[in-house]
Design a protein around this motif. Structure first.
Motif, PDB file in Angstrom:
ATOM      1  N   SER A 197      -9.828  14.002  -9.580  1.00 18.92           N
ATOM      2  CA  SER A 197     -10.678  13.175  -8.721  1.00 18.92           C
ATOM      3  C   SER A 197     -11.007  11.843  -9.388  1.00 18.92           C
ATOM      4  N   SER A 198     -11.192  11.854 -10.693  1.00 11.81           N
ATOM      5  CA  SER A 198     -11.472  10.599 -11.398  1.00 11.81           C
ATOM      6  C   SER A 198     -10.256   9.677 -11.357  1.00 11.81           C
ATOM      7  N   ILE A 199      -9.045  10.235 -11.466  1.00 15.47           N
ATOM      8  CA  ILE A 199      -7.832   9.420 -11.358  1.00 15.47           C
ATOM      9  C   ILE A 199      -7.734   8.830  -9.953  1.00 15.47           C
ATOM     10  N   ALA A 200      -7.998   9.664  -8.943  1.00 17.18           N
ATOM     11  CA  ALA A 200      -7.914   9.200  -7.561  1.00 17.18           C
ATOM     12  C   ALA A 200      -8.934   8.104  -7.280  1.00 17.18           C
ATOM     13  N   LEU A 201     -10.145   8.248  -7.803  1.00 14.71           N
ATOM     14  CA  LEU A 201     -11.184   7.251  -7.580  1.00 14.71           C
ATOM     15  C   LEU A 201     -10.822   5.928  -8.243  1.00 14.71           C
ATOM     16  N   LEU A 202     -10.354   5.977  -9.472  1.00 12.28           N
ATOM     17  CA  LEU A 202      -9.975   4.760 -10.181  1.00 12.28           C
ATOM     18  C   LEU A 202      -8.788   4.077  -9.498  1.00 12.28           C
ATOM     19  N   PHE A 203      -7.789   4.861  -9.142  1.00 12.27           N
ATOM     20  CA  PHE A 203      -6.585   4.295  -8.540  1.00 12.27           C
ATOM     21  C   PHE A 203      -6.889   3.747  -7.146  1.00 12.27           C
ATOM     22  N   GLY A 204      -7.704   4.451  -6.373  1.00  7.20           N
ATOM     23  CA  GLY A 204      -8.096   3.951  -5.057  1.00  7.20           C
ATOM     24  C   GLY A 204      -8.867   2.650  -5.138  1.00  7.20           C
ATOM     25  N   THR A 205      -9.726   2.548  -6.139  1.00  8.14           N
ATOM     26  CA  THR A 205     -10.478   1.301  -6.346  1.00  8.14           C
ATOM     27  C   THR A 205      -9.545   0.144  -6.679  1.00  8.14           C
ATOM     28  N   ILE A 206      -8.539   0.407  -7.512  1.00 11.74           N
ATOM     29  CA  ILE A 206      -7.580  -0.641  -7.881  1.00 11.74           C
ATOM     30  C   ILE A 206      -6.802  -1.112  -6.654  1.00 11.74           C
ATOM     31  N   ILE A 207      -6.326  -0.166  -5.840  1.00  9.29           N
ATOM     32  CA  ILE A 207      -5.588  -0.536  -4.635  1.00  9.29           C
ATOM     33  C   ILE A 207      -6.473  -1.332  -3.678  1.00  9.29           C
ATOM     34  N   GLY A 208      -7.732  -0.906  -3.541  1.00  8.05           N
ATOM     35  CA  GLY A 208      -8.655  -1.639  -2.680  1.00  8.05           C
ATOM     36  C   GLY A 208      -8.885  -3.068  -3.150  1.00  8.05           C
ATOM     37  N   LEU A 209      -9.055  -3.247  -4.451  1.00  5.53           N
ATOM     38  CA  LEU A 209      -9.263  -4.590  -4.994  1.00  5.53           C
ATOM     39  C   LEU A 209      -8.028  -5.461  -4.804  1.00  5.53           C
ATOM     40  N   THR A 218      -5.789  -5.157  -2.430  1.00  4.71           N
ATOM     41  CA  THR A 218      -5.675  -5.481  -1.005  1.00  4.71           C
ATOM     42  C   THR A 218      -6.676  -6.563  -0.606  1.00  4.71           C
ATOM     43  N   ILE A 219      -7.916  -6.452  -1.069  1.00  2.00           N
ATOM     44  CA  ILE A 219      -8.934  -7.453  -0.737  1.00  2.00           C
ATOM     45  C   ILE A 219      -8.556  -8.820  -1.302  1.00  2.00           C
ATOM     46  N   THR A 220      -8.073  -8.839  -2.542  1.00  2.00           N
ATOM     47  CA  THR A 220      -7.645 -10.100  -3.158  1.00  2.00           C
ATOM     48  C   THR A 220      -6.507 -10.729  -2.373  1.00  2.00           C
ATOM     49  N   GLN A 221      -5.553  -9.877  -1.970  1.00  2.00           N
ATOM     50  CA  GLN A 221      -4.418 -10.369  -1.192  1.00  2.00           C
ATOM     51  C   GLN A 221      -4.871 -10.983   0.120  1.00  2.00           C
ATOM     52  N   ARG A 222      -5.780 -10.343   0.815  1.00  5.14           N
ATOM     53  CA  ARG A 222      -6.266 -10.849   2.098  1.00  5.14           C
ATOM     54  C   ARG A 222      -7.020 -12.157   1.918  1.00  5.14           C
ATOM     55  N   LYS A 223      -7.812 -12.271   0.860  1.00  4.28           N
ATOM     56  CA  LYS A 223      -8.551 -13.508   0.613  1.00  4.28           C
ATOM     57  C   LYS A 223      -7.602 -14.659   0.296  1.00  4.28           C
ATOM     58  N   LEU A 224      -6.576 -14.376  -0.506  1.00  6.73           N
ATOM     59  CA  LEU A 224      -5.598 -15.422  -0.834  1.00  6.73           C
ATOM     60  C   LEU A 224      -4.866 -15.884   0.422  1.00  6.73           C
ATOM     61  N   VAL A 225      -4.562 -14.946   1.300  1.00  2.20           N
ATOM     62  CA  VAL A 225      -3.872 -15.296   2.546  1.00  2.20           C
ATOM     63  C   VAL A 225      -4.766 -16.150   3.424  1.00  2.20           C
ATOM     64  N   LYS A 226      -6.051 -15.799   3.536  1.00  3.86           N
ATOM     65  CA  LYS A 226      -6.991 -16.578   4.358  1.00  3.86           C
ATOM     66  C   LYS A 226      -7.166 -17.986   3.802  1.00  3.86           C
ATOM     67  N   GLU A 227      -7.284 -18.106   2.466  1.00  2.00           N
ATOM     68  CA  GLU A 227      -7.435 -19.438   1.863  1.00  2.00           C
ATOM     69  C   GLU A 227      -6.189 -20.278   2.110  1.00  2.00           C
ATOM     70  N   ASP A 228      -5.031 -19.644   2.067  1.00  2.00           N
ATOM     71  CA  ASP A 228      -3.784 -20.368   2.309  1.00  2.00           C
ATOM     72  C   ASP A 228      -3.695 -20.836   3.767  1.00  2.00           C
ATOM     73  N   ILE A 269       0.834  -1.203   0.000  1.00  2.00           N
ATOM     74  CA  ILE A 269       0.000   0.000   0.000  1.00  2.00           C
ATOM     75  C   ILE A 269       0.871   1.256   0.000  1.00  2.00           C
ATOM     76  N   GLY A 270       1.942   1.244   0.811  1.00  6.42           N
ATOM     77  CA  GLY A 270       2.838   2.390   0.848  1.00  6.42           C
ATOM     78  C   GLY A 270       3.546   2.631  -0.474  1.00  6.42           C
ATOM     79  N   ALA A 271       3.899   1.554  -1.181  1.00  3.70           N
ATOM     80  CA  ALA A 271       4.591   1.692  -2.464  1.00  3.70           C
ATOM     81  C   ALA A 271       3.681   2.315  -3.518  1.00  3.70           C
ATOM     82  N   PHE A 272       2.411   1.975  -3.492  1.00  2.00           N
ATOM     83  CA  PHE A 272       1.473   2.559  -4.454  1.00  2.00           C
ATOM     84  C   PHE A 272       1.306   4.062  -4.238  1.00  2.00           C
ATOM     85  N   LYS A 273       1.584   4.549  -3.026  1.00  2.00           N
ATOM     86  CA  LYS A 273       1.379   5.965  -2.708  1.00  2.00           C
ATOM     87  C   LYS A 273       2.640   6.805  -2.916  1.00  2.00           C
TER      88      LYS A 273
END
Length: 314
Positions: free
Chosen positions: A288-300, A302-312, A246-250
């Motif tokens: 604002s449109s760039i921020a919204l799109l980029f924030g959505t990508i980071i959120g997705l 992060t969520i994918t990463q957490r789900k993969l970790v839980k499944e593992d 998350i820090g690297a994306f920022k």
């Protein structure tokens, strides 16, 4: 219900009623105290995070220009369509991904290596902990300016050392091919101290009996690291990976101070492009449109990463 049974139930009801009232009053007082302490934090959170986020989502669908706020119009998805036709945005997105791919293994690897060195009992450990952690508490602007002097193509210390050993001076930040990797090294050096302390805490929580038993079984140091240290550090490593990702994306300050996004937009990142578009070009709606799109990508991500970790883990 008989009259006697009704009276018994009524007496029980009247007996419990005062306690219920006392409990309700106690809970109400506790809630008031809790919200009194939370109030200032919630107010600041709403003023500087919740409300701006909602306004940013709204502005992303408008042509809001900072100097003419009263003339903004609703443009629907036009800003998002223009994003995928914007070569600077596409370049900044690729640069950000490239930075993330390189800085995560370098920074986490350096942090783990330093933690392993400091995990052994030595007299100078305190000094080295402070030395390795000090870049974390320093201002990123100060660090960036310091590295600008060190990496100066003509008078920088690093190039002077290279020429002393017969290596030609390197352009570093003035080269489109080297600039992003130079910022990767600077960022990894600056942030590794924080992850080092977390890794060190994880290493010190591993029971020493495990290593002693492995040593008695004839397992060498490398095998102990692979089969004992790394598995037991898995929860710590996952936390460090997600926070570093998350820090690297920022990434913003280093390219802003050191290269201004150049040369030839080779170090332009998405967050820096948002800043330039919103505050330099004053195109708040587009930013604002760039921020919204980029924030959505980071959120997705992060969520994918957490789900993969839980499944593992399951």
């Amino acid at each position: 219900m008989s009259k006697i049974g009704w009276k018994e139930n009524r007496s029980i009801y009247t007996f419990l009623r005062p306690e219920e009232r006392t409990n309700n009053k106690t809970r109400w007082k506790e809630n008031v105290v809790a919200y009194t302490f939370l109030g200032p934090a919630l107010l600041l959170l709403s003023m500087f995070l919740v409300i701006p986020s909602i306004m940013s989502v709204y502005y992303s669908f408008t042509d809001y220009y900072l100097l003419t706020p009263d003339m903004r119009k609703f443009v629907g998805l036009d800003n998002f369509i223009n994003l995928f036709q914007d070569p600077i945005f596409l370049k900044s997105f690729v640069n950000t991904l490239e930075f993330v791919v390189w800085v995560i293994p370098l920074q986490i690897g350096a942090a783990l290596g330093l933690a392993l060195l400091l995990n052994k009992q030595r007299k100078a450990n305190t000094f080295f902990k402070v030395a390795y952690f000090s870049p974390v508490v320093m201002s990123l602007v100060v660090i960036s300016v310091l590295w600008l002097y060190l990496l100066n193509p003509n008078e920088g210390i690093i190039n002077n050392v290279l020429t002393y050993f017969g290596i030609s001076a390197q352009p570093f930040l003035t080269s489109p091919k080297q600039a992003i990797f130079t910022i990767v090294v600077v960022s990894a050096w600056q942030g590794a101290g924080f992850q080092m302390l977390i890794f060190l805490a994880g290493l010190q929580n591993i029971p020493g009996d495990v290593y002693e038993a492995a040593q008695l079984d004839g397992i060498n140091k490398w095998q102990r690291f692979i089969y004992i240290t790394l598995p037991l550090l898995k929860p710590t490593s996952i936390f460090i990976f997600i926070t570093t990702l998350i820090g690297a994306f920022k990434l913003l300050v280093q390219p802003m101070v050191m290269t201004q996004g150049g040369p030839v937009n080779s170090t332009m990142t998405v967050v820096y492009y948002i800043y330039q578009t919103g505050f330099t070009d004053r195109m708040v709606g587009y930013a604002s449109s760039i921020a919204l799109l980029f924030g959505t990508i980071i959120g997705l991500v992060t969520i994918t990463q957490r789900k993969l970790v839980k499944e593992d883990e399951d």
